[in-house]
Design a protein around this motif. Structure first.
Motif, PDB file in Angstrom:
ATOM      1  N   CYS A   1       4.217   6.035  -6.959  1.00 47.03           N
ATOM      2  CA  CYS A   1       4.676   5.846  -8.716  1.00 47.03           C
ATOM      3  C   CYS A   1       2.906   6.351  -9.337  1.00 47.03           C
ATOM      4  O   CYS A   1       2.880   7.108 -10.488  1.00 47.03           O
ATOM      5  CB  CYS A   1       4.903   4.797  -9.080  1.00 47.03           C
ATOM      6  SG  CYS A   1       6.739   5.249  -8.378  1.00 47.03           S
ATOM      7  N   LEU A   2       2.288   5.029  -8.555  1.00 49.14           N
ATOM      8  CA  LEU A   2       0.875   5.856  -9.268  1.00 49.14           C
ATOM      9  C   LEU A   2       0.052   6.757  -9.406  1.00 49.14           C
ATOM     10  O   LEU A   2      -0.381   7.320 -10.019  1.00 49.14           O
ATOM     11  CB  LEU A   2       0.057   4.913  -8.241  1.00 49.14           C
ATOM     12  CG  LEU A   2      -1.456   4.454  -9.323  1.00 49.14           C
ATOM     13  CD1 LEU A   2      -1.046   3.120 -10.631  1.00 49.14           C
ATOM     14  CD2 LEU A   2      -2.103   3.034  -8.331  1.00 49.14           C
ATOM     15  N   ALA A   3       0.347   7.791  -7.378  1.00 48.24           N
ATOM     16  CA  ALA A   3      -0.014   9.235  -7.942  1.00 48.24           C
ATOM     17  C   ALA A   3       0.723   9.889  -8.472  1.00 48.24           C
ATOM     18  O   ALA A   3       0.080  10.736  -9.443  1.00 48.24           O
ATOM     19  CB  ALA A   3      -0.215   9.693  -6.528  1.00 48.24           C
TER      20      ALA A   3
ATOM     21  N   LYS B   1      -6.477  -3.403  -5.717  1.00 50.75           N
ATOM     22  CA  LYS B   1      -7.862  -2.683  -5.359  1.00 50.75           C
ATOM     23  C   LYS B   1      -7.821  -1.304  -6.066  1.00 50.75           C
ATOM     24  O   LYS B   1      -9.166  -1.107  -6.642  1.00 50.75           O
ATOM     25  CB  LYS B   1      -7.877  -2.151  -3.920  1.00 50.75           C
ATOM     26  CG  LYS B   1      -8.603  -4.066  -3.124  1.00 50.75           C
ATOM     27  CD  LYS B   1      -8.700  -3.069  -1.860  1.00 50.75           C
ATOM     28  CE  LYS B   1      -9.489  -4.470  -1.050  1.00 50.75           C
ATOM     29  NZ  LYS B   1      -8.964  -4.174   0.534  1.00 50.75           N
ATOM     30  N   LEU B   2      -6.726  -0.627  -5.892  1.00 48.40           N
ATOM     31  CA  LEU B   2      -6.432   1.229  -6.566  1.00 48.40           C
ATOM     32  C   LEU B   2      -6.568   0.538  -8.288  1.00 48.40           C
ATOM     33  O   LEU B   2      -8.132   1.004  -8.595  1.00 48.40           O
ATOM     34  CB  LEU B   2      -5.255   1.450  -6.323  1.00 48.40           C
ATOM     35  CG  LEU B   2      -4.384   1.776  -5.174  1.00 48.40           C
ATOM     36  CD1 LEU B   2      -3.660   2.392  -4.963  1.00 48.40           C
ATOM     37  CD2 LEU B   2      -6.145   3.430  -5.219  1.00 48.40           C
TER      38      LEU B   2
ATOM     39  N   LEU C   1      -2.938   7.322  -0.201  1.00 50.06           N
ATOM     40  CA  LEU C   1      -1.434   7.084   0.536  1.00 50.06           C
ATOM     41  C   LEU C   1      -1.101   8.653   1.669  1.00 50.06           C
ATOM     42  O   LEU C   1      -0.908   8.597   2.314  1.00 50.06           O
ATOM     43  CB  LEU C   1      -0.914   7.354  -0.533  1.00 50.06           C
ATOM     44  CG  LEU C   1       1.235   7.450   0.326  1.00 50.06           C
ATOM     45  CD1 LEU C   1       1.081   6.166   0.956  1.00 50.06           C
ATOM     46  CD2 LEU C   1       2.043   7.271  -0.997  1.00 50.06           C
ATOM     47  N   TRP C   2      -2.500   9.127   1.305  1.00 54.55           N
ATOM     48  CA  TRP C   2      -2.599  11.197   1.527  1.00 54.55           C
ATOM     49  C   TRP C   2      -2.224  10.867   3.276  1.00 54.55           C
ATOM     50  O   TRP C   2      -1.464  12.010   3.790  1.00 54.55           O
ATOM     51  CB  TRP C   2      -3.443  11.296   1.143  1.00 54.55           C
ATOM     52  CG  TRP C   2      -4.017  13.040   2.333  1.00 54.55           C
ATOM     53  CD1 TRP C   2      -4.521  13.428   3.090  1.00 54.55           C
ATOM     54  CD2 TRP C   2      -3.241  14.345   1.478  1.00 54.55           C
ATOM     55  NE1 TRP C   2      -4.876  14.613   3.439  1.00 54.55           N
ATOM     56  CE2 TRP C   2      -3.843  14.807   2.703  1.00 54.55           C
ATOM     57  CE3 TRP C   2      -2.033  14.536   1.554  1.00 54.55           C
ATOM     58  CZ2 TRP C   2      -2.797  16.827   2.807  1.00 54.55           C
ATOM     59  CZ3 TRP C   2      -1.442  16.499   0.875  1.00 54.55           C
ATOM     60  CH2 TRP C   2      -1.933  16.474   2.203  1.00 54.55           C
TER      61      TRP C   2
ATOM     62  N   LEU D   1      -3.014  12.027  -4.200  1.00 56.42           N
ATOM     63  CA  LEU D   1      -2.523  10.811  -3.223  1.00 56.42           C
ATOM     64  C   LEU D   1      -3.655  10.623  -2.259  1.00 56.42           C
ATOM     65  O   LEU D   1      -3.600   9.733  -1.723  1.00 56.42           O
ATOM     66  CB  LEU D   1      -1.231  11.821  -2.067  1.00 56.42           C
ATOM     67  CG  LEU D   1      -0.219  11.998  -2.274  1.00 56.42           C
ATOM     68  CD1 LEU D   1       0.779  13.356  -1.449  1.00 56.42           C
ATOM     69  CD2 LEU D   1       1.131  11.309  -2.483  1.00 56.42           C
ATOM     70  N   GLN D   2      -4.322  11.293  -2.358  1.00 53.77           N
ATOM     71  CA  GLN D   2      -6.162  10.686  -1.801  1.00 53.77           C
ATOM     72  C   GLN D   2      -6.226   9.833  -2.684  1.00 53.77           C
ATOM     73  O   GLN D   2      -7.089   8.769  -1.842  1.00 53.77           O
ATOM     74  CB  GLN D   2      -6.692  11.471  -2.082  1.00 53.77           C
ATOM     75  CG  GLN D   2      -6.935  12.314  -0.664  1.00 53.77           C
ATOM     76  CD  GLN D   2      -7.626  13.564  -0.150  1.00 53.77           C
ATOM     77  OE1 GLN D   2      -8.175  13.999  -1.335  1.00 53.77           O
ATOM     78  NE2 GLN D   2      -7.661  14.590   1.058  1.00 53.77           N
TER      79      GLN D   2
END
Lengths: 304, 255
Positions: free
Chosen positions: B161-163, B192-193, B137-138, B132-133
């Motif tokens: 969903c990415l996590a 960016k991610l 999103l954390w 999550l970090q």
């Protein structure tokens, strides 16, 4: 110009008539519900004046000629028949629905689905007849002896199996529909982290459609609980507390069907039957409300 | 320009047919490892189909015929005898619209971990927190990890969903227009991610926005009517396209 105006008025009137006809139809259908409830309530008042509702629900002697209307054996019979039927029907229906929706090749799915929908519409007397001709002897000669019990075959177990078969198509059909409604991308999400098909079915498909599964089961219950004629043909029809599932018994709906002819002549006994009908009505109503409530809550939670 | 070292994925004469209708026609491509490869082309040209063939996800649909080779890390995954879930575990999928699983935020990320590893509760929680970090999103969800994932905004759901995808430590991230359902700010976050994640993962991004491809891609594959028209390093592709159809597409003449 004038002619055109006249035409317009005609169309307006037609529109008005149409609207009101639909309104009347809707009112009629919904008022009927309350009318039935009021009728049942009103007509069962007589028996409730003579005997308390507690006595009726928990006393185990059904002897109308003596003014004894203990429904306990019949309620137990109903719970046993319905409960065993669902116990048999739920796992088999779920497995079969999952197979049809997730595993079966498209060709087979297309062949099976209409077939099951037709099964759901077969009149219950047909099921009753088949059960009477094939299941009753089977229970009498094969199944009961396996358990070391002697029975005529007309018993609670036979009724429960008959009912299970009748409930299959309803639960299967509704479940298949809800499994097929799950977006394929949701399954892909699970598969693409390396879940197997079974893991995906178990943890995602079942979960996402659990409210619909529950609704299907409640609908199946409604059918099972109120089923009359097929049960009446094979349950034995004896309103005595059953000591085993191979004993004859009686259910609420079947009781009404077998007794309405002889009991309708005497007001108090007629009133007792009305009370039985009221109980059926209220229980089915409660389960429907519960079904809708669960469905709505779960939808809110998971957005499916 | 990075040296394109090894190829993560190669296809050899890949053909895909739906209901006897060819969608992907004789595709030979090479996707470099640890870079961001953009697959571009007009709608309906087979981009998503190509993407989903990489982790054999096409097979769950009816009446699909796939021929040719898909070589991942030197192994043809199309040959018989592969454990398909293992192939899929290597490649995380991010779909167009986020589809969080019908469970809590925490369980969404823990989903793959629970399937593949026997982790105790503490390890599981650490792993989930880390993932999550990674997707940023954390801080937004740490106080409501056990809320249903459907309560997050669409942008947050996409990061979730990415996590979920990176939790099982894939090598490749297959992204199918992951920003198309998002508002501009959420889309920017995802972009960016992806740029950050390409250090550790081979990222394959299907997109129909040219500008996005220009912003993020190291390597570009241009698909048109199921065929590869041109492929190459991004600056070469955008600045010096060789094929006339590529030129037409880049200038907006075909779409």
């Amino acid at each position: 110009m004038r002619k055109k105006l006249g035409n317009m008025n005609k169309r307006k009137i037609r529109d008005l008539i149409g609207t009101n006809l639909m309104l009347i139809g809707t009112l009629f259908a919904s008022v009927l519900f309350f009318l039935i409830f009021i009728l049942l309530f009103y007509r069962s008042a007589l028996v409730l004046e003579n005997t308390s509702i507690i006595d009726i629900l928990f006393s185990s002697t059904w002897n109308p000629d003596n003014g004894q209307f203990g429904l306990a054996p019949i309620i137990i019979g109903t719970i046993l028949v319905t409960g065993i039927a669902l116990l048999i029907a739920i796992p088999i229906s779920l497995l079969s629905a999952i197979y049809i929706a997730e595993y079966a090749p498209t060709k087979i799915r297309r062949m099976i689905r209409p077939f099951i929908d037709v099964l759901a519409g077969v009149p219950s007397v047909v099921y009753g007849l088949c059960a009477f001709l094939f299941l009753v002897p089977l229970v009498k000669d094969v199944i009961a002896p396996l358990f070391g019990v002697r029975t005529t075959g007309l018993c609670i177990f036979t009724a429960a199996v008959t009912l299970a078969v009748m409930v299959f198509p309803i639960i299967i059909s509704l479940c298949v529909e809800s499994f097929c409604a799950i977006p394929i991308a949701l399954k892909e999400a699970s598969l693409s982290v390396g879940a197997t098909k079974w893991e995906t079915v178990k943890k995602v498909v079942f979960r996402a459609s659990s409210p619909s599964i529950l609704a299907a089961i409640l609908l199946g219950f409604g059918r099972a609980f109120g089923e009359t004629i097929a049960i009446n043909m094979v349950v034995g029809g004896i309103p005595v507390m059953p000591s085993s599932v191979f004993q004859p018994g009686e259910t609420l709906a079947s009781l009404i069907a077998s007794k309405y002819g002889e009991l309708m002549a005497i007001p108090l006994q007629e009133s007792a039957l009305m009370l039985v009908a009221l109980i059926l009505f209220v229980v089915v109503l409660l389960f429907n409300i519960l079904g809708v409530f669960i469905l709505r809550r779960a939808k809110k939670r998971w957005n499916y | 320009m990075k040296k394109s070292s090894i190829n993560q994925i190669e296809t050899k004469h890949l053909n895909v047919e739906f209901h006897n209708h060819p969608v992907i026609k004789d595709i030979n491509i090479e996707i470099p490892a640890k870079q961001l490869t953009a697959i571009i082309g007009p709608s309906g040209c087979g981009k998503t189909t190509l993407l989903k063939s990489f982790n054999r996800l096409l097979e769950i649909q009816d009446d699909v015929k796939i021929t040719g080779q898909i070589v991942v890390d030197g192994i043809n995954i199309m040959s018989a005898g592969h454990n398909v879930p293992d192939i899929r575990k290597k490649m995380g999928l991010i779909s167009q619209k986020p589809y969080p699983l019908p469970m809590s935020i925490f369980e969404n990320v823990a989903y793959g971990l629970r399937i593949h590893h026997d982790k105790n509760a503490k390890e599981l929680a650490e792993n989930v927190q880390h993932c999550l970090q990674e997707v940023g999103l954390w801080n937004e969800v740490k106080d409501r990890l056990h809320d249903p994932a459907s309560r997050l905004s669409v942008g947050q759901q996409q990061r979730l969903c990415l996590a979920r995808a990176i939790a099982v430590q894939p090598e490749v991230l297959l992204c199918d227009e992951p920003t198309s359902a998002l508002d501009p700010i959420a889309a920017q976050q995802i972009e960016k991610l992806l740029l950050k994640l390409k250090k550790d993962y081979t990222v394959i991004l299907v997109t129909h926005t040219l500008r996005q491809a220009k912003r993020v891609a190291d390597y570009v594959i241009f698909l048109y009517f199921g065929m590869v028209i041109e492929q190459g390093p991004a600056d070469e592709f955008f600045n010096n396209p060789k094929n006339p159809e590529t030129k037409a597409y880049l200038s907006g003449e075909i779409s």
